[in-house]
Scaffold this motif. Structure first.
Motif, PDB file in Angstrom:
ATOM      1  N   ALA A 140      -3.800 -11.863 -26.113  1.00 41.21           N
ATOM      2  CA  ALA A 140      -4.614 -10.890 -25.367  1.00 41.21           C
ATOM      3  C   ALA A 140      -3.718  -9.918 -24.601  1.00 41.21           C
ATOM      4  CB  ALA A 140      -5.553 -11.615 -24.411  1.00 41.21           C
ATOM      5  N   VAL A 166      -2.865 -12.394  -7.466  1.00 37.54           N
ATOM      6  CA  VAL A 166      -4.255 -12.056  -7.772  1.00 37.54           C
ATOM      7  C   VAL A 166      -4.804 -11.093  -6.724  1.00 37.54           C
ATOM      8  CG1 VAL A 166      -6.590 -12.980  -7.916  1.00 37.54           C
ATOM      9  CG2 VAL A 166      -4.713 -14.192  -9.003  1.00 37.54           C
ATOM     10  N   LEU A 219      -5.004  -9.766 -14.576  1.00 41.73           N
ATOM     11  CA  LEU A 219      -4.792 -10.534 -13.341  1.00 41.73           C
ATOM     12  C   LEU A 219      -3.961 -11.777 -13.623  1.00 41.73           C
ATOM     13  CD1 LEU A 219      -8.051 -10.633 -11.215  1.00 41.73           C
ATOM     14  CD2 LEU A 219      -5.853  -9.632 -10.661  1.00 41.73           C
ATOM     15  N   LEU A 220      -4.239 -12.397 -14.772  1.00 39.66           N
ATOM     16  CA  LEU A 220      -3.473 -13.585 -15.152  1.00 39.66           C
ATOM     17  C   LEU A 220      -2.002 -13.249 -15.313  1.00 39.66           C
ATOM     18  CD1 LEU A 220      -5.349 -15.676 -17.799  1.00 39.66           C
ATOM     19  CD2 LEU A 220      -3.964 -16.513 -15.922  1.00 39.66           C
ATOM     20  N   ALA A 235      -5.738  -7.463  -7.926  1.00 43.06           N
ATOM     21  CA  ALA A 235      -7.154  -7.176  -8.155  1.00 43.06           C
ATOM     22  C   ALA A 235      -7.552  -5.726  -7.872  1.00 43.06           C
ATOM     23  CB  ALA A 235      -8.010  -8.137  -7.349  1.00 43.06           C
ATOM     24  N   VAL A 290      -9.684  -7.220 -17.295  1.00 42.89           N
ATOM     25  CA  VAL A 290      -9.366  -7.427 -15.880  1.00 42.89           C
ATOM     26  C   VAL A 290      -8.803  -8.833 -15.652  1.00 42.89           C
ATOM     27  CG1 VAL A 290     -10.350  -7.603 -13.586  1.00 42.89           C
ATOM     28  CG2 VAL A 290     -11.048  -5.755 -15.094  1.00 42.89           C
ATOM     29  N   THR A 291      -9.512  -9.831 -16.148  1.00 41.22           N
ATOM     30  CA  THR A 291      -9.046 -11.203 -15.979  1.00 41.22           C
ATOM     31  C   THR A 291      -7.680 -11.395 -16.608  1.00 41.22           C
ATOM     32  OG1 THR A 291     -11.346 -11.763 -16.359  1.00 41.22           O
ATOM     33  CG2 THR A 291      -9.809 -13.586 -16.187  1.00 41.22           C
ATOM     34  N   THR A 292      -7.521 -10.844 -17.797  1.00 34.57           N
ATOM     35  CA  THR A 292      -6.276 -11.056 -18.527  1.00 34.57           C
ATOM     36  C   THR A 292      -5.100 -10.402 -17.815  1.00 34.57           C
ATOM     37  OG1 THR A 292      -7.622 -11.017 -20.511  1.00 34.57           O
ATOM     38  CG2 THR A 292      -5.274 -10.901 -20.827  1.00 34.57           C
ATOM     39  N   ILE A 333      -4.054 -16.294 -24.746  1.00 36.65           N
ATOM     40  CA  ILE A 333      -3.756 -15.427 -23.611  1.00 36.65           C
ATOM     41  C   ILE A 333      -2.587 -14.505 -23.930  1.00 36.65           C
ATOM     42  CG2 ILE A 333      -2.978 -15.454 -21.213  1.00 36.65           C
ATOM     43  CD1 ILE A 333      -4.586 -18.397 -21.560  1.00 36.65           C
TER      44      ILE A 333
END
Ligand code: ATP
Ligand code: MG
Lengths: 410, 335
Positions: A241, A148, A264-265, A152, A260-262, A238
């Motif tokens: 996505a 992460v 990062l995951l 990021a 962004v979140t996806t 997920i």
């Protein structure tokens, strides 16, 4: 090959074989179809069965000629355990590259972080002696956190830029381990890492250097767990996505996906798999040093993903296993084989060529390069492509042109 | 939907979008009343799609603002310089408290604890800033810092859209495409999914049923498992509508949904607009070139030309407006 399709809808297939049994008549085909349908419905079970069959068969296969001439069963089992490390690396990298479509050239960084985490957790260097099994989890979590943190700042970048930045990170991490002497022992690395204990289970106590079996079984176990989790993630919102972002990031964002979140995951889940591999690898070698985690590791893992078939978990794992075995066994045996032919030294122009003296392992990366070039020309989707990739790479020219169109037409 | 019919679901005030020297949209004011079908028309290059993209959060406007569902969502950022202060403020405060306690007790432990907490806070703020969850945006808003909504924020707020040239996820099945549309209404975490917790399984099952319902609604029953790229052109357009509907929007933006369709497909699509309004109670903003469709379904029409709003009103009013006739047919035609 991949059992993907909408959740709740009857998945077509899962598991190890590659053909589709859609023909009507012969009994065995119908039976095969039934088995596939069953496996589609019970994905985790079929992963366990598939891997168990594979892990049971391997030790016997190496007893057969000509393989038995290449080494003892024990040597092979030790090699398989190392191959398992690369299988883990490849299926983790597959999440980042294959699912989410983010080209990560610095993936070995997380492998290093996992390995050093274990070194700090269980070595005389740190004075700690945390058992291997919880350290697996710790290594995965630490690597995920770094995934992460490193991911990021880079995720606004796309394509080439992302690749360059991850390449940079991949170089920075080993350099930090190299130069922070006081904390990492520099070039010498950290030695004397504790080996796992099986607590007397199945009559196995310590994992020793002389007995590769527990390592082999352990890595198969870790791979099985990773497989199950990754398959399940792939079949969730997920996973959808990730594919959406890979296909059309702008449309994905416009459908409510926080890109962004996806992303990062994807980064952190890939990193955690790599962290698992790192902990296992460190415990098996009992030493970690910065030179084990250079660019060649990132590159090898990427080559495995591409050759195996991006996006297909089984395919990527098979690709990793095959590539590793060719590299570790095949090249060595090729040298021995050529030597055994006793081809006399001959002149090629001004040079005199002695085929018997060639050490094929030195040509490993040349051969990788050739294999990749051939693959991209002949079968760009990899050996065992996912249904998606296959359809994508065989799109019509108009479609290809269309997908190159600019945002102007959003 | 039982909202006050008079309250507009979307209010655009002076929306301007410039690309370099080109003013694609120029100070456009625009209201969309709840439950209506409003059309946006204009010659090629008039700025219709650009206006859509501003409203959908894809472009930050050069000027003006868009209020959606009563909240200001889109405008140029305000006091952006203050955002970094918000990131470091918690860290600074914790460090100050740490130093203070240290001075009082002289033990040294407080400072170490404060340092760890401060570092954690710094990382947390940094991640919040990158991920931008709604709480973070709301926190900034309270502090007078405004950041324009991203496309995904607009979807969460209740806006669904289609694209002028189809942008489906081509290797996914029809049903998977619709399920991507549901993304923001599903909540399973990675852990839920990895462990197949009942919550996740229930949600996926429900999502699958709903995906079938949406596909049936737009007339794609039986094509759930078709790969999007293999669908006929008209079906792809319909699938885009289904995908947009799946996010349960209040306002649906349709960018030339009947482009390239034959008359019978166009008629079906027009019927669909009516059903979306009456059966689902949605509001529709439509960009459309087919005048028959526009005049048939619209409650109100807005006309853009070279980025300017040149006319607005009921279909009858717009049809008679000399400026509109001029824009479409050239100067002299209205004389
Ligand atoms: N991303 C962009 N960058 C630069 N210029 C752009 C961009 N998007 C649109 N434009 C320009 O802005 C103007 C308005 O374009 P827009 O696509 O909004 O028109 P439109 O009304 O949708 O036309 P059409 O009916 O052809 O779809 C055009 O001149 C276009 O070239
Ligand atoms: Mg347009």
């Amino acid at each position: 090959m991949s059992g993907r399709s909408g959740t709740g809808t009857p998945p077509v297939a899962a598991g190890g074989t590659g053909r589709s049994g859609r023909a009507s008549s012969p009994v065995w085909r119908v039976a095969l179809g039934r088995v596939r349908a069953y496996m589609g419905r019970h994905q985790s079970l079929s992963i366990v069965i598939g891997l168990a069959l594979f892990a049971t068969a391997l030790p016997f296969i190496v007893l057969l000629p000509p393989l038995n001439g290449f080494g003892t069963q024990k040597d092979f089992i030790g090699g398989f355990a190392d191959a398992g490390v690369f299988v883990l690396l490849a299926i983790g990298l597959n999440v980042v590259v294959g699912f989410a479509g983010l080209l990560d050239l610095g993936y070995a960084a997380f492998f290093a972080i996992g390995a050093y985490t274990y070194a700090y957790g269980a070595s005389p260097f740190s004075g700690l002696d945390i058992p291997f099994w919880p350290m697996l989890l710790v290594g995965a979590i630490v690597a995920a956190m770094f995934g992460v943190l490193l991911g990021a700042p880079t995720l606004r970048l796309r394509g080439d830029y992302l690749a360059i930045v991850t390449l940079g990170f991949g170089e920075i991490v080993p350099v930090v381990f190299l130069n922070a002497d006081t904390y990492t022992n520099g070039t010498n690395g950290i030695t004397g890492l504790a080996q796992p204990s099986a607590y007397g289970l199945f009559g196995v106590n310590g994992f020793g250097f002389t007995n590769p079996w527990p390592y082999f079984l352990t890595v198969v176990l870790i791979i099985a767990v990773a497989f199950i989790f990754l398959y399940r993630l792939q079949d969730s919102r997920i996973g959808r996505a990730w594919v959406a972002i890979r296909e059309d990031e702008l449309a994905a964002a416009s459908m409510g996906i926080n890109t962004v979140t996806t992303k990062l995951l994807a980064f952190s889940i890939g990193a955690s798999t790599s962290g698992l591999a790192g902990v296992f690898y460190a415990s098996k070698l009992s030493i970690v040093s910065p030179d084990q985690f250079g660019f060649t590791v990132s590159f090898t893992a990427l080559a495995m993903v591409v050759l195996g078939g991006m996006g297909n978990i089984w395919g990527v794992a098979a690709g990793a296993f095959i590539v590793y075995e060719i590299q570790a066994q095949g090249l060595k045996q090729l040298g021995a084989f050529v030597q055994s032919l006793h081809i006399p030294t001959f002149a090629l122009g001004p040079m005199s060529v002695d085929l018997g003296s060639i050490n094929f392992i030195n040509f490993q990366y040349l051969l990788y390069g050739l294999a990749l070039v051939l693959m991209m020309l002949l079968r760009p989707e990899g050996l065992f492509p996912s249904r998606r990739r296959r359809s994508e790479l065989h799109e019509s020219p108009e479609e290809a042109a269309e997908s190159n169109e600019e945002l102007v037409q959003a | 939907m039982t909202a006050d019919a008079a309250a507009p679901v979307l209010v655009a005030k002076g929306v301007t979008k410039q690309f370099g020297g080109l003013v694609a949209v120029n100070a456009v004011d625009f209201d969309i009343p709840q439950g209506s079908i409003v059309s946006l028309i204009g010659p090629n290059g008039a700025g219709k799609t650009t206006f859509f993209n501003v409203v959908a959060g894809l472009y930050e406007p050069t000027d003006g603002s868009v209020e959606f569902a009563g909240r200001e969502m889109i405008a140029r950022g305000r006091r952006a310089w203050a955002e970094p202060l918000v990131w470091v403020l918690p860290t600074v405060i914790v460090m100050l408290v740490g130093v203070l306690l240290e001075q009082l007790t002289k033990s040294g432990a407080e400072l170490a604890v404060a340092l760890v907490i401060a570092l954690g806070l710094l990382i947390t703020m940094f991640l919040l800033a990158i991920i931008r969850p709604p709480i973070y945006d709301r926190l900034l808003y309270r502090l007078g810092i405004f950041k324009s909504a991203r496309p995904n924020d607009m979807v969460v707020a209740g806006l669904g859209r289609t694209f002028q040239n189809i942008r489906l996820f081509k290797t996914m099945t029809a049903s998977e495409n619709v399920m991507v549309g549901m993304h923001s209404r599903l909540h399973a975490s990675p852990l839920d999914a990895a462990l197949r917790l009942p919550r996740h399984r229930r949600e996926e099952k429900e999502a699958d049923i709903q995906a079938r319902r949406w596909l049936a609604f737009v007339g794609l029953k039986g094509k759930e498992q078709e790969t999007a790229r293999n669908l006929a052109y008209g079906d792809q357009r319909r699938l885009e509508v289904a995908r947009a509907l799946a996010s349960q929007p209040r306002l649906l933006l349709l960018d030339e949904p009947t482009a390239g369709m034959n008359p019978s497909e166009t008629a079906q699509m027009t019927t669909l607009f009516g059903r979306i309004r009456t059966e689902l109670g949605l509001t529709i903003l439509l960009i459309e070139h087919d005048m028959q469709v526009v005049m048939g379904v619209s409650d109100r029409i807005t006309v853009l030309d070279h980025g300017d709003k040149i006319s607005e009103g009921t279909p009858e009013e717009v049809r008679r407006d000399p400026r509109v006739i001029e824009a479409y047919l050239g100067k002299g035609a209205s004389a």
